[in-house]
Each structure stands twice: as structure tokens, then as C-alpha cells.
Design an enzyme around this catalytic site. Structure first.
Site, mmCIF file in Angstrom:
data_model
loop_
_atom_site.group_PDB
_atom_site.id
_atom_site.type_symbol
_atom_site.label_atom_id
_atom_site.label_comp_id
_atom_site.label_asym_id
_atom_site.label_seq_id
_atom_site.Cartn_x
_atom_site.Cartn_y
_atom_site.Cartn_z
ATOM 1 N N ASP A 10 8.176 0.763 -10.814
ATOM 2 C CA ASP A 10 8.862 -0.371 -11.438
ATOM 3 C C ASP A 10 9.228 -0.225 -12.922
ATOM 4 O O ASP A 10 9.824 -1.144 -13.505
ATOM 5 C CB ASP A 10 8.044 -1.661 -11.237
ATOM 6 C CG ASP A 10 6.633 -1.578 -11.857
ATOM 7 O OD1 ASP A 10 6.423 -0.783 -12.795
ATOM 8 O OD2 ASP A 10 5.747 -2.311 -11.374
ATOM 9 N N HIS A 56 4.980 8.236 -7.370
ATOM 10 C CA HIS A 56 5.737 7.808 -6.184
ATOM 11 C C HIS A 56 7.208 7.536 -6.485
ATOM 12 O O HIS A 56 7.862 6.795 -5.750
ATOM 13 C CB HIS A 56 5.059 6.582 -5.549
ATOM 14 C CG HIS A 56 3.725 6.902 -4.934
ATOM 15 N ND1 HIS A 56 2.761 5.951 -4.671
ATOM 16 C CD2 HIS A 56 3.197 8.100 -4.526
ATOM 17 C CE1 HIS A 56 1.687 6.550 -4.129
ATOM 18 N NE2 HIS A 56 1.936 7.841 -4.042
HETATM 19 C C1 BJW Z 1 -5.077 -6.707 -9.070
HETATM 20 C C2 BJW Z 1 -4.335 -7.783 -9.485
HETATM 21 C C3 BJW Z 1 -4.455 -8.117 -10.819
HETATM 22 C C4 BJW Z 1 -3.912 -7.541 -7.455
HETATM 23 N N1 BJW Z 1 -5.252 -7.424 -11.619
HETATM 24 N N2 BJW Z 1 -5.887 -6.026 -9.875
HETATM 25 C C5 BJW Z 1 -3.881 9.397 8.029
HETATM 26 C C6 BJW Z 1 -2.810 8.986 8.809
HETATM 27 C C7 BJW Z 1 -1.499 9.074 8.330
HETATM 28 C C8 BJW Z 1 -1.240 9.567 7.090
HETATM 29 C C9 BJW Z 1 -2.306 9.950 6.317
HETATM 30 C C10 BJW Z 1 -3.604 9.886 6.779
HETATM 31 N N3 BJW Z 1 -4.425 10.329 5.813
HETATM 32 C C11 BJW Z 1 -3.671 10.650 4.758
HETATM 33 C C12 BJW Z 1 -2.372 10.434 5.049
HETATM 34 C C13 BJW Z 1 -1.246 10.645 4.174
HETATM 35 C C14 BJW Z 1 -0.666 9.387 3.582
HETATM 36 C C15 BJW Z 1 -1.766 8.367 3.293
HETATM 37 O O1 BJW Z 1 -2.408 8.389 2.275
HETATM 38 N N4 BJW Z 1 -1.996 7.441 4.212
HETATM 39 C C16 BJW Z 1 -3.095 6.471 4.085
HETATM 40 C C17 BJW Z 1 -2.532 5.056 3.879
HETATM 41 C C18 BJW Z 1 -3.959 6.583 5.286
HETATM 42 N N5 BJW Z 1 -0.033 9.830 2.360
HETATM 43 C C19 BJW Z 1 1.198 10.302 2.325
HETATM 44 O O2 BJW Z 1 1.886 10.373 3.327
HETATM 45 C C20 BJW Z 1 1.669 10.822 0.988
HETATM 46 N N6 BJW Z 1 2.219 12.114 1.112
HETATM 47 C C21 BJW Z 1 1.503 13.148 1.540
HETATM 48 O O3 BJW Z 1 0.339 13.056 1.875
HETATM 49 O O4 BJW Z 1 2.184 14.338 1.533
HETATM 50 C C22 BJW Z 1 1.609 15.480 2.137
HETATM 51 C C23 BJW Z 1 2.133 15.543 3.543
HETATM 52 C C24 BJW Z 1 3.407 15.986 3.744
HETATM 53 C C25 BJW Z 1 3.883 16.096 5.030
HETATM 54 C C26 BJW Z 1 3.104 15.671 6.108
HETATM 55 C C27 BJW Z 1 1.824 15.170 5.878
HETATM 56 C C28 BJW Z 1 1.331 15.112 4.567
HETATM 57 C C29 BJW Z 1 2.774 9.937 0.434
HETATM 58 C C30 BJW Z 1 2.307 8.567 0.149
HETATM 59 C C31 BJW Z 1 3.490 7.728 -0.330
HETATM 60 C C32 BJW Z 1 3.110 6.297 -0.577
HETATM 61 N N7 BJW Z 1 4.299 5.547 -0.824
HETATM 62 C C33 BJW Z 1 4.204 4.140 -1.164
HETATM 63 C C34 BJW Z 1 5.664 3.588 -1.274
HETATM 64 C C35 BJW Z 1 6.276 4.089 -2.594
HETATM 65 C C36 BJW Z 1 7.637 3.538 -2.845
HETATM 66 C C37 BJW Z 1 7.658 2.049 -2.968
HETATM 67 O O5 BJW Z 1 7.035 1.466 -3.868
HETATM 68 O O6 BJW Z 1 8.333 1.441 -2.141
HETATM 69 O O7 BJW Z 1 3.503 3.966 -2.407
HETATM 70 S S1 BJW Z 1 3.201 3.208 -0.038
HETATM 71 C C38 BJW Z 1 2.507 2.135 -1.266
HETATM 72 O O8 BJW Z 1 1.078 2.357 -1.395
HETATM 73 C C39 BJW Z 1 3.123 2.575 -2.587
HETATM 74 C C40 BJW Z 1 1.959 2.459 -3.520
HETATM 75 O O9 BJW Z 1 2.179 3.240 -4.677
HETATM 76 C C41 BJW Z 1 0.814 2.922 -2.688
HETATM 77 C C42 BJW Z 1 -0.537 2.479 -3.195
HETATM 78 O O10 BJW Z 1 -0.670 1.091 -3.179
HETATM 79 P P1 BJW Z 1 -1.379 0.354 -4.402
HETATM 80 O O11 BJW Z 1 -0.622 0.549 -5.626
HETATM 81 O O12 BJW Z 1 -2.811 0.744 -4.422
HETATM 82 O O13 BJW Z 1 -1.200 -1.186 -4.011
HETATM 83 P P2 BJW Z 1 -2.055 -2.103 -3.019
HETATM 84 O O14 BJW Z 1 -1.227 -3.270 -2.684
HETATM 85 O O15 BJW Z 1 -2.624 -1.326 -1.895
HETATM 86 O O16 BJW Z 1 -3.294 -2.583 -3.903
HETATM 87 C C43 BJW Z 1 -3.144 -3.493 -4.986
HETATM 88 C C44 BJW Z 1 -4.488 -3.674 -5.631
HETATM 89 O O17 BJW Z 1 -4.329 -4.447 -6.815
HETATM 90 C C45 BJW Z 1 -5.491 -4.417 -4.750
HETATM 91 O O18 BJW Z 1 -6.715 -3.684 -4.766
HETATM 92 C C46 BJW Z 1 -5.664 -5.768 -5.447
HETATM 93 O O19 BJW Z 1 -6.981 -6.279 -5.345
HETATM 94 C C47 BJW Z 1 -5.333 -5.423 -6.862
HETATM 95 N N8 BJW Z 1 -4.802 -6.509 -7.658
HETATM 96 N N9 BJW Z 1 -3.607 -8.251 -8.357
HETATM 97 C C48 BJW Z 1 -5.968 -6.377 -11.060
HETATM 98 N N10 BJW Z 1 -3.769 -9.189 -11.313
#
Ligand code: BJW
Ligand code: ZN
Length: 245
Positions: A103, A118
Site C-alpha cells: 500500500d 509482496h
Molecule cells: C493489528 C491491528 C492494529 C489488526 N494494530 N495489529 C501449504 C499449502 C499451500 C501453500 C503453502 C503451504 N505452506 C507454505 C505455502 C506457501 C504459501 C503460504 O505461505 N501459504 C500459507 C498461507 C499456508 N506461500 C506462498 O505461496 C508464497 N510464495 C512461495 O512460497 O513461493 C515459493 C513457491 C513457488 C512455487 C511453488 C510453491 C512455492 C507467496 C505468498 C504470497 C502472499 N500474497 C498475499 C497477497 C499479496 C498481494 C495483495 O496484497 O493482494 O500477501 S496473501 C496476504 O497474506 C498478503 C499479505 O501480505 C499476507 C500476510 O498477511 P498479513 O499481513 O499477516 O495480514 P493478516 O490479515 O493475516 O493479519 C493481520 C494482523 O494484524 C492480525 O494478526 C491482526 O490481529 C493484526 N491487527 N489490526 C496491530 N490496529
């Protein structure tokens, strides 16, 4: 919230302070998070949107989601959490932001050293020839296409896609060099980004978590502050300023 004296002592000795941030840091700017109580993904499945196959199957739907978020982002401003991190640059030799967010709010707040794991919602590229399209796109005739005929997509990282190598390398180096490693507003469930927390831990950094709730990494952090990032980060900086003046 009482900020621990021992954390302030550690900050006094710190040179490299790293902030690993997620969607929660922008929540107080009005940008919805992905998961959790108010997360957008309560209604929409992540796999159905943040994934290349979904885009190729239904580019209109995925673009509708990104254009909706883009509008919210454009109407939002950095909040006290982003601004405090930027202000920290006046107090420490090296302040590095490693963000999962797309963002731009850290940049707009004035942070200088930022690694974007990301991608960035302001950039786009062609799925076929990879040409970059960073100007405003025209959706009047549907999803915009490149001169080569390929669909234009946002330059963000979807599930199954590799993170930008230079950005991830920068994030890893920051985690390895951190004296203090803050984990702010992330559920820490998405890899490889979340792995940086463990890299920092193994490299000897002091881990400080700021989150509304406990997360996947709470068990391994040295300090956990439960509350809003926009309230707690300013309190930490104020406690530090009071201690050094
Ligand atoms: C507050 C608050 C306040 C609220 N004050 N706090 C098993 C199965 C399938 C896949 C996998 C697996 N194990 C691993 C994987 C791989 C997968 C993965 O990790 N999956 C898991 C979910 C299981 N990862 C990938 O695929 C990654 N690539 C990869 O591994 O490449 C190698 C590979 C290549 C080829 C084949 C296989 C592997 C890529 C991951 C890409 C993630 N993309 C996204 C979208 C980005 C674009 C967009 O924004 O649209 O990234 S998904 C989404 O999640 C986004 C975020 O950056 C990311 C993390 O989320 P985040 O930021 O933590 O947000 P939230 O909502 O989860 O949490 C918010 C937090 O804030 C909460 O805790 C609240 O409490 C808190 N909060 N208000 C303080 N005021
Ligand atoms: Zn093209």
C-alpha cells in the site's frame, strides 16, 4: 500500556532496528486486513483471488478486487504507527522496514529503507512479455491488455509465486543484522515472509511484537504488546525519548 524498562535499555544500545510489518499496521488507516475478525477474507477466499490461475480464469473479478482496494488505499493516509517508524530514523543509525504490504504507506510516511516482499499496488506488468505498466490503466474496454496481447496484472505476489529476489534478500539481511526486530500487525502465517521472524531470532535479535491479538510467533518473542500499533509504537518511542533526554 507500560513499556518495559528493559526494552528501553536494549533500544539504547541498538544500531539496527527493523520493522517487519503486515496488514494490521494499515488497519487504523482504514485499510481492511486479510484475516481475523475484520479481515476481508472472511467473505472471500484468498486462494480464489490472490492466485495466478484465478486471474487467468477470471481477470475481471480479480481486477475488481484490486481496483476496490486501490481506491481505499488512495483515500487513506499513513497513521501514527507508520509515522512513528519514520520518526525512529532520527534516533537510530539504521531503521529498516520489511513489509508484506503493497500500500505504499511506509513510503508516504517518510521511511527511506523499505523492502516490499509482496510487491506494490502502484505497478503492473504484462503476464506474457513482462513489460511494466505503471501509469493509470484504462478499464473502459475491460481488463487492459499489453501491446503484445497479454493481460496486464498488478505487480503483487500471489500464492505459489516467488517473492522478488532482491526484496527478499534485503529482508533476510535486515533480519540477520537486526539488534531489535519489531513484528507489527501480521498474523505471521504466510511464508517465506514469516520465516524472517525465525531468521532474526536465530541471529540474536530482540523480538518485539505489536498486535491486537496473539499470533503464530507470539510464543518466541521477547516482548509482546497487545493493542493497536498506532497507539503502542508512539508509546515505545516516547518512553525511549524520555529515557535518553
Ligand atoms: C493489528 C491491528 C492494529 C489488526 N494494530 N495489529 C501449504 C499449502 C499451500 C501453500 C503453502 C503451504 N505452506 C507454505 C505455502 C506457501 C504459501 C503460504 O505461505 N501459504 C500459507 C498461507 C499456508 N506461500 C506462498 O505461496 C508464497 N510464495 C512461495 O512460497 O513461493 C515459493 C513457491 C513457488 C512455487 C511453488 C510453491 C512455492 C507467496 C505468498 C504470497 C502472499 N500474497 C498475499 C497477497 C499479496 C498481494 C495483495 O496484497 O493482494 O500477501 S496473501 C496476504 O497474506 C498478503 C499479505 O501480505 C499476507 C500476510 O498477511 P498479513 O499481513 O499477516 O495480514 P493478516 O490479515 O493475516 O493479519 C493481520 C494482523 O494484524 C492480525 O494478526 C491482526 O490481529 C493484526 N491487527 N489490526 C496491530 N490496529
Ligand atoms: Zn506484453
Amino acid at each position: 500500556m507500560k513499556i518495559h524498562d528493559s526494552l528501553i535499555e536494549r533500544l539504547k544500545d541498538a544500531r539496527t532496528v527493523v520493522f517487519f510489518t503486515g496488514a494490521g499496521i494499515s488497519a487504523e488507516s482504514g485499510i481492511p486486513t486479510f484475516r481475523g475478525k475484520d479481515g476481508i477474507w472472511n467473505k472471500l477466499k484468498p486462494e480464489e483471488l490472490a492466485n495466478f490461475n484465478a486471474f487467468m480464469r477470471n481477470p475481471d473479478m480479480v481486477w475488481e478486487w484490486y481496483n476496490h482496494r486501490k481506491k481505499i488505499i488512495h483515500e487513506s493516509e499513513p497513521n501514527p504507527a507508520h509515522l512513528t517508524i519514520a520518526e525512529m530514523q532520527n534516533y537510530f543509525d539504521d531503521v529498516i522496514v520489511v513489509t508484506q504490504n503493497i500500500d505504499n504507506l511506509h513510503r508516504r510516511a517518510g521511511s527511506k529503507k523499505i523492502f516490499e516482499l509482496h510487491g506494490n499496488i502502484e505497478r503492473n506488468y504484462c503476464v506474457k512479455c513482462k513489460k511494466q505498466y505503471n501509469e493509470e490503466l484504462d478499464f473502459s474496454e475491460g481488463v487492459p491488455k499489453c501491446e503484445c496481447g497479454g493481460l496486464i496484472r498488478p505487480d503483487v505476489v500471489w500464492f505459489g509465486e516467488v517473492l522478488p529476489v532482491d526484496q527478499f534478500k534485503g529482508g533476510e539481511e535486515a533480519a540477520m543484522n537486526a539488534d531489535i526486530f519489531f513484528i507489527v500487525g501480521t498474523s505471521a502465517v504466510v511464508y517465506p515472509a514469516a520465516g524472517l521472524v525465525y531468521t532474526a531470532k536465530q541471529s540474536g535479535a530482540v523480538l518485539v511484537e505489536v498486535n491486537l491479538t496473539e499470533s503464530e510467533v507470539t510464543a518466541i518473542v521477547d516482548y509482546s504488546y497487545l493493542g493497536k500499533a498506532g497507539e503502542i509504537l508512539p508509546q515505545i518511542l516516547q518512553a525511549y525519548k524520555d529515557a535518553v533526554k
